[in-house]
Design a protein around this motif. Structure first.
Motif, PDB file in Angstrom:
ATOM      1  N   ALA A 160       0.839  -1.276   0.089  1.00 26.58           N
ATOM      2  CA  ALA A 160      -0.061  -0.168   0.036  1.00 26.58           C
ATOM      3  C   ALA A 160       0.801   1.097   0.085  1.00 26.58           C
ATOM      4  O   ALA A 160       2.045   1.277   0.649  1.00 26.58           O
ATOM      5  N   HIS A 161       0.371   2.336  -0.709  1.00 27.55           N
ATOM      6  CA  HIS A 161       1.164   3.530  -0.681  1.00 27.55           C
ATOM      7  C   HIS A 161       0.042   4.767  -0.718  1.00 27.55           C
ATOM      8  O   HIS A 161      -1.092   4.649  -1.073  1.00 27.55           O
ATOM      9  N   TYR A 162       0.599   5.722  -0.498  1.00 26.29           N
ATOM     10  CA  TYR A 162      -0.366   7.147  -0.377  1.00 26.29           C
ATOM     11  C   TYR A 162       0.388   8.220  -1.317  1.00 26.29           C
ATOM     12  O   TYR A 162       1.729   8.673  -1.034  1.00 26.29           O
ATOM     13  N   GLY A 163      -0.597   8.853  -2.107  1.00 24.64           N
ATOM     14  CA  GLY A 163      -0.128  10.046  -2.998  1.00 24.64           C
ATOM     15  C   GLY A 163      -0.997  10.303  -3.976  1.00 24.64           C
ATOM     16  O   GLY A 163      -2.305   9.839  -4.032  1.00 24.64           O
ATOM     17  N   GLU A 164      -0.732  11.050  -4.712  1.00 20.41           N
ATOM     18  CA  GLU A 164      -1.502  11.928  -5.862  1.00 20.41           C
ATOM     19  C   GLU A 164      -1.712  10.885  -7.021  1.00 20.41           C
ATOM     20  O   GLU A 164      -0.754  10.150  -7.637  1.00 20.41           O
ATOM     21  N   VAL A 165      -3.024  10.460  -7.531  1.00 22.28           N
ATOM     22  CA  VAL A 165      -3.326   9.999  -8.531  1.00 22.28           C
ATOM     23  C   VAL A 165      -4.297  10.808  -9.426  1.00 22.28           C
ATOM     24  O   VAL A 165      -4.851  11.824  -9.029  1.00 22.28           O
ATOM     25  N   VAL A 166      -4.405  10.147 -10.808  1.00 22.79           N
ATOM     26  CA  VAL A 166      -5.455  10.947 -11.569  1.00 22.79           C
ATOM     27  C   VAL A 166      -6.561   9.811 -11.671  1.00 22.79           C
ATOM     28  O   VAL A 166      -6.440   8.638 -11.925  1.00 22.79           O
ATOM     29  N   ILE A 167      -7.978  10.476 -11.586  1.00 23.64           N
ATOM     30  CA  ILE A 167      -8.960   9.467 -11.497  1.00 23.64           C
ATOM     31  C   ILE A 167     -10.280   9.984 -12.640  1.00 23.64           C
ATOM     32  O   ILE A 167     -10.110  11.161 -12.771  1.00 23.64           O
ATOM     33  N   GLY A 168     -10.903   9.063 -12.942  1.00 23.44           N
ATOM     34  CA  GLY A 168     -11.505   9.351 -14.066  1.00 23.44           C
ATOM     35  C   GLY A 168     -12.160   8.316 -14.997  1.00 23.44           C
ATOM     36  O   GLY A 168     -11.481   7.289 -14.816  1.00 23.44           O
ATOM     37  N   ASP A 169     -12.995   8.457 -16.013  1.00 27.61           N
ATOM     38  CA  ASP A 169     -13.596   7.246 -16.707  1.00 27.61           C
ATOM     39  C   ASP A 169     -12.441   7.163 -17.970  1.00 27.61           C
ATOM     40  O   ASP A 169     -11.842   8.017 -18.539  1.00 27.61           O
ATOM     41  N   ILE A 170     -12.231   5.732 -18.209  1.00 28.95           N
ATOM     42  CA  ILE A 170     -11.500   5.383 -19.320  1.00 28.95           C
ATOM     43  C   ILE A 170     -11.884   4.323 -20.159  1.00 28.95           C
ATOM     44  O   ILE A 170     -12.626   3.535 -19.660  1.00 28.95           O
ATOM     45  N   GLY A 171     -11.784   4.493 -21.454  1.00 25.20           N
ATOM     46  CA  GLY A 171     -12.048   3.281 -22.320  1.00 25.20           C
ATOM     47  C   GLY A 171     -12.837   4.019 -23.531  1.00 25.20           C
ATOM     48  O   GLY A 171     -12.371   5.267 -23.802  1.00 25.20           O
ATOM     49  N   ASP A 172     -13.540   3.327 -24.182  1.00 22.43           N
ATOM     50  CA  ASP A 172     -14.312   3.639 -25.293  1.00 22.43           C
ATOM     51  C   ASP A 172     -15.732   3.485 -25.234  1.00 22.43           C
ATOM     52  O   ASP A 172     -16.362   3.371 -24.383  1.00 22.43           O
ATOM     53  N   GLU A 173     -16.514   3.979 -26.472  1.00 23.67           N
ATOM     54  CA  GLU A 173     -17.944   3.860 -26.306  1.00 23.67           C
ATOM     55  C   GLU A 173     -18.381   2.536 -26.312  1.00 23.67           C
ATOM     56  O   GLU A 173     -19.570   2.304 -25.762  1.00 23.67           O
ATOM     57  N   ARG A 174     -17.774   1.390 -26.475  1.00 26.72           N
ATOM     58  CA  ARG A 174     -18.131   0.013 -26.276  1.00 26.72           C
ATOM     59  C   ARG A 174     -17.808  -0.310 -24.754  1.00 26.72           C
ATOM     60  O   ARG A 174     -18.680  -1.216 -24.228  1.00 26.72           O
ATOM     61  N   ARG A 175     -16.886  -0.146 -24.007  1.00 24.78           N
ATOM     62  CA  ARG A 175     -16.450  -0.389 -22.680  1.00 24.78           C
ATOM     63  C   ARG A 175     -15.899   0.878 -21.980  1.00 24.78           C
ATOM     64  O   ARG A 175     -14.817   1.343 -22.513  1.00 24.78           O
ATOM     65  N   VAL A 176     -16.329   1.395 -20.819  1.00 29.99           N
ATOM     66  CA  VAL A 176     -15.835   2.321 -20.175  1.00 29.99           C
ATOM     67  C   VAL A 176     -15.911   1.797 -18.690  1.00 29.99           C
ATOM     68  O   VAL A 176     -16.745   1.323 -18.185  1.00 29.99           O
ATOM     69  N   GLU A 177     -14.848   2.077 -18.025  1.00 29.72           N
ATOM     70  CA  GLU A 177     -14.719   2.016 -16.515  1.00 29.72           C
ATOM     71  C   GLU A 177     -14.108   3.093 -15.840  1.00 29.72           C
ATOM     72  O   GLU A 177     -13.436   3.853 -16.259  1.00 29.72           O
ATOM     73  N   PHE A 178     -14.285   3.199 -14.428  1.00 31.18           N
ATOM     74  CA  PHE A 178     -13.740   4.302 -13.649  1.00 31.18           C
ATOM     75  C   PHE A 178     -12.330   3.733 -13.484  1.00 31.18           C
ATOM     76  O   PHE A 178     -12.277   2.456 -12.931  1.00 31.18           O
ATOM     77  N   GLY A 179     -11.364   4.630 -13.534  1.00 35.41           N
ATOM     78  CA  GLY A 179      -9.838   4.037 -13.359  1.00 35.41           C
ATOM     79  C   GLY A 179      -9.186   5.213 -12.360  1.00 35.41           C
ATOM     80  O   GLY A 179      -9.323   6.422 -12.319  1.00 35.41           O
ATOM     81  N   VAL A 180      -8.197   4.537 -11.765  1.00 35.54           N
ATOM     82  CA  VAL A 180      -7.071   5.452 -11.013  1.00 35.54           C
ATOM     83  C   VAL A 180      -5.853   5.115 -11.351  1.00 35.54           C
ATOM     84  O   VAL A 180      -5.375   3.892 -11.333  1.00 35.54           O
ATOM     85  N   ILE A 181      -5.207   5.979 -11.930  1.00 37.12           N
ATOM     86  CA  ILE A 181      -3.613   5.740 -12.541  1.00 37.12           C
ATOM     87  C   ILE A 181      -2.696   6.823 -12.017  1.00 37.12           C
ATOM     88  O   ILE A 181      -2.976   7.871 -11.290  1.00 37.12           O
ATOM     89  N   GLY A 182      -1.471   6.462 -12.227  1.00 37.56           N
ATOM     90  CA  GLY A 182      -0.485   7.402 -11.592  1.00 37.56           C
ATOM     91  C   GLY A 182       0.688   6.563 -11.098  1.00 37.56           C
ATOM     92  O   GLY A 182       0.538   5.296 -10.797  1.00 37.56           O
ATOM     93  N   ASP A 183       1.626   7.382 -10.738  1.00 36.69           N
ATOM     94  CA  ASP A 183       3.112   6.834  -9.903  1.00 36.69           C
ATOM     95  C   ASP A 183       2.631   6.077  -8.831  1.00 36.69           C
ATOM     96  O   ASP A 183       3.180   4.855  -8.359  1.00 36.69           O
ATOM     97  N   THR A 184       1.549   6.568  -7.991  1.00 38.81           N
ATOM     98  CA  THR A 184       1.111   6.056  -6.759  1.00 38.81           C
ATOM     99  C   THR A 184       0.844   4.656  -6.630  1.00 38.81           C
ATOM    100  O   THR A 184       1.102   3.792  -6.268  1.00 38.81           O
ATOM    101  N   VAL A 185      -0.030   4.436  -7.894  1.00 38.95           N
ATOM    102  CA  VAL A 185      -0.544   2.936  -8.166  1.00 38.95           C
ATOM    103  C   VAL A 185       0.701   2.113  -8.593  1.00 38.95           C
ATOM    104  O   VAL A 185       0.679   0.968  -7.973  1.00 38.95           O
ATOM    105  N   ASN A 186       1.487   2.390  -9.119  1.00 38.51           N
ATOM    106  CA  ASN A 186       2.876   1.849  -9.764  1.00 38.51           C
ATOM    107  C   ASN A 186       3.523   1.446  -8.282  1.00 38.51           C
ATOM    108  O   ASN A 186       4.050   0.373  -8.282  1.00 38.51           O
ATOM    109  N   VAL A 187       3.831   2.376  -7.511  1.00 39.42           N
ATOM    110  CA  VAL A 187       4.520   2.104  -6.230  1.00 39.42           C
ATOM    111  C   VAL A 187       3.908   1.056  -5.284  1.00 39.42           C
ATOM    112  O   VAL A 187       4.446   0.268  -4.827  1.00 39.42           O
TER     113      VAL A 187
END
Length: 447
Positions: free
Chosen positions: A359-386
């Motif tokens: 587990a890690h704590y830090g800044e991320v980018v959150i929002g919908d990702i995908g296209d018109e056929r499939r969309v999901e709410f995503g959390v991305i960024g260096d915090t996720v990688n760590v």
């Protein structure tokens, strides 16, 4: 068109298709009910009417029964279409109007046709209108009203055109006469009270319009309810129940793409590939489902969000969609409770299942990702990688590895301050990252 609108449009289309199928089912149900009602009415005719004049009514009922059965058969056999119902409803109205206005040819002294208009026979059209509600189609309900009104108006026009028929328009000075002077004319069996029958038609059309509006409103309510339940079910897959209640009452529950600080947690079954090979596909899948269910339960219990399943791993976030003061502390408490729950409810009796948690704590980018056929709410960024890299360290360092940033955000930055069982490792290098970080490893066995 946006992803959300495309997804919503597809769901609405599927729901409308469901209504179409229900309409077909309603027609079949109406066929059965209608057939039973007509048979009962035939028994009533046989009981009260003598032959041969009963033959006329039996023939009329037989024609209506045949139309209903053919309508039901076509509804079952053909693809969902509105035009068969349009044709059969028109046939119903025409047959009924004919039978209720044409004098019975089997009677020795048939009643004049205008008398048939006075016997309250128009009320039978309301039975047809009530049956049209089972189609769940406002268009068909309105069409039934229009065809019934048109058929009765046609019958009225035919009766009025007969040589022996008289109306108030044929009587000089009708408007100047009082009600008492109207009575002799109204008692005439050939008199047709046109305004009265037009009033019947107007009321029938009004009722049909109201019922069509009711069916339309019911359909809209059902569509909105189904969409709301579908959206709520989708939210329940990712968020805790209390968070679902909050999000379901918001027009834009997840908001626009944004940056914010959150706690990210990864939980992965240690040695799952070997377990899957040893257990076989069915038992391995059962193990995976039970472990995922256990982890998800603890994530939701600590106000976390279940972001996604990645093979045998689970990614969860704390502070999504709304940031709270206890997000980091909740992530640490969740890591402890996962180990406790796993020890108390081991999914595999023969061999204790071990889960590595990072587990890690830090800044991320959150929002919908995908296209018109499939969309999901995503959390991305260096915090996720760590957080993912920290989970990988659990193979060698200990069952739970968290960053010092997480402990600091939780207010647990030293021994004796709530970080009991954790030991600190300084300058830990992570794969794919240049700068080393300070980490804490939980060594203690779960209670």
């Amino acid at each position: 068109m946006s992803d959300h609108s495309s997804t919503g449009h597809g769901a609405t289309t599927r729901l409308r298709q469901s209504f179409t199928e229900e309409s077909r089912s309603g027609i079949r149900h109406a066929t059965v009910v209608r057939s039973l009602a007509l048979l009962a009415f035939a028994g009533w005719v046989l009981l009260l009417q003598e032959f041969p004049r009963a033959w006329f009514y039996i023939g009329l009922l037989t024609a209506l029964l045949a139309v209903g059965i053919i309508h039901g058969f076509v509804a079952m056999r053909m693809a969902p279409r509105i035009w068969p119902s349009v044709i059969f409803m028109l046939a119903d109205s025409c047959i009924l109007a004919y039978g209720l206005t044409v004098p019975n040819p089997f009677m020795d002294t048939p009643l004049p046709a205008p008398m048939n208009l006075r016997l309250g026979n128009f009320s039978f059209f309301y039975a047809l209108l009530a049956g049209s509600l089972l189609t769940y189609s406002p268009r068909l309900v309105l069409w039934c009203g229009l065809t019934g009104a048109a058929a009765w108006a046609g019958a009225l026009a035919w009766v009025t055109s007969l040589p022996d028929s008289r109306t108030q328009f044929d009587i000089m000075g009708w408007g100047a006469m009082g009600p008492a002077r109207h009575m002799p004319f109204r008692m005439d069996p050939h008199f047709v009270a046109v305004p009265q029958h037009l009033k019947e038609i107007f009321i029938f059309l009004t009722v049909a319009g109201i019922l069509a509006t009711v069916v339309w409103r019911v359909r809209r309510l059902a569509l909105r309810h189904a969409m709301a339940e579908r959206e709520r079910a989708n939210l329940a897959r990712h968020f805790s129940p209390n968070m679902v209640d909050m999000l379901s009452h918001s027009d834009e529950p997840l908001g626009a793409v944004r940056r914010q600080k959150v706690a990210v947690l990864f939980a992965d079954i240690a040695g799952f590939s070997g377990l899957a090979e040893r257990l076989g596909p069915e038992q391995a899948m059962d193990l995976l489902r039970r472990t995922h269910s256990l982890v998800a339960e603890q994530v939701f219990a600590h106000d976390g969000t279940l972001d996604k399943y990645i093979g045998d791993a689970v990614m969860a976030t704390f502070g999504v969609p709304t940031v709270g003061p206890d997000d980091a502390a909740n992530a640490i408490a969740c890591a402890r409770s996962i180990r406790t729950a796993l020890a108390a409810n081991n999914p595999l009796e023969s061999d204790p299942v071990k889960v590595g948690i990072g587990a890690h704590y830090g800044e991320v980018v959150i929002g919908d990702i995908g296209d018109e056929r499939r969309v999901e709410f995503g959390v991305i960024g260096d915090t996720v990688n760590v957080a993912s890299r920290l989970e990988q360290l659990t193979r060698n360092l200990g069952p739970v590895v968290v960053s010092e940033d997480l402990l600091t955000a939780a207010g647990l930055n030293g021994a004796g301050s709530g970080a009991d069982g954790f030991r600190r490792i300084s300058g830990q290098k992570l794969r794919g990252r240049k700068e080393p970080i300070d980490i804490w490893v939980l060594d203690e066995a779960p209670p």
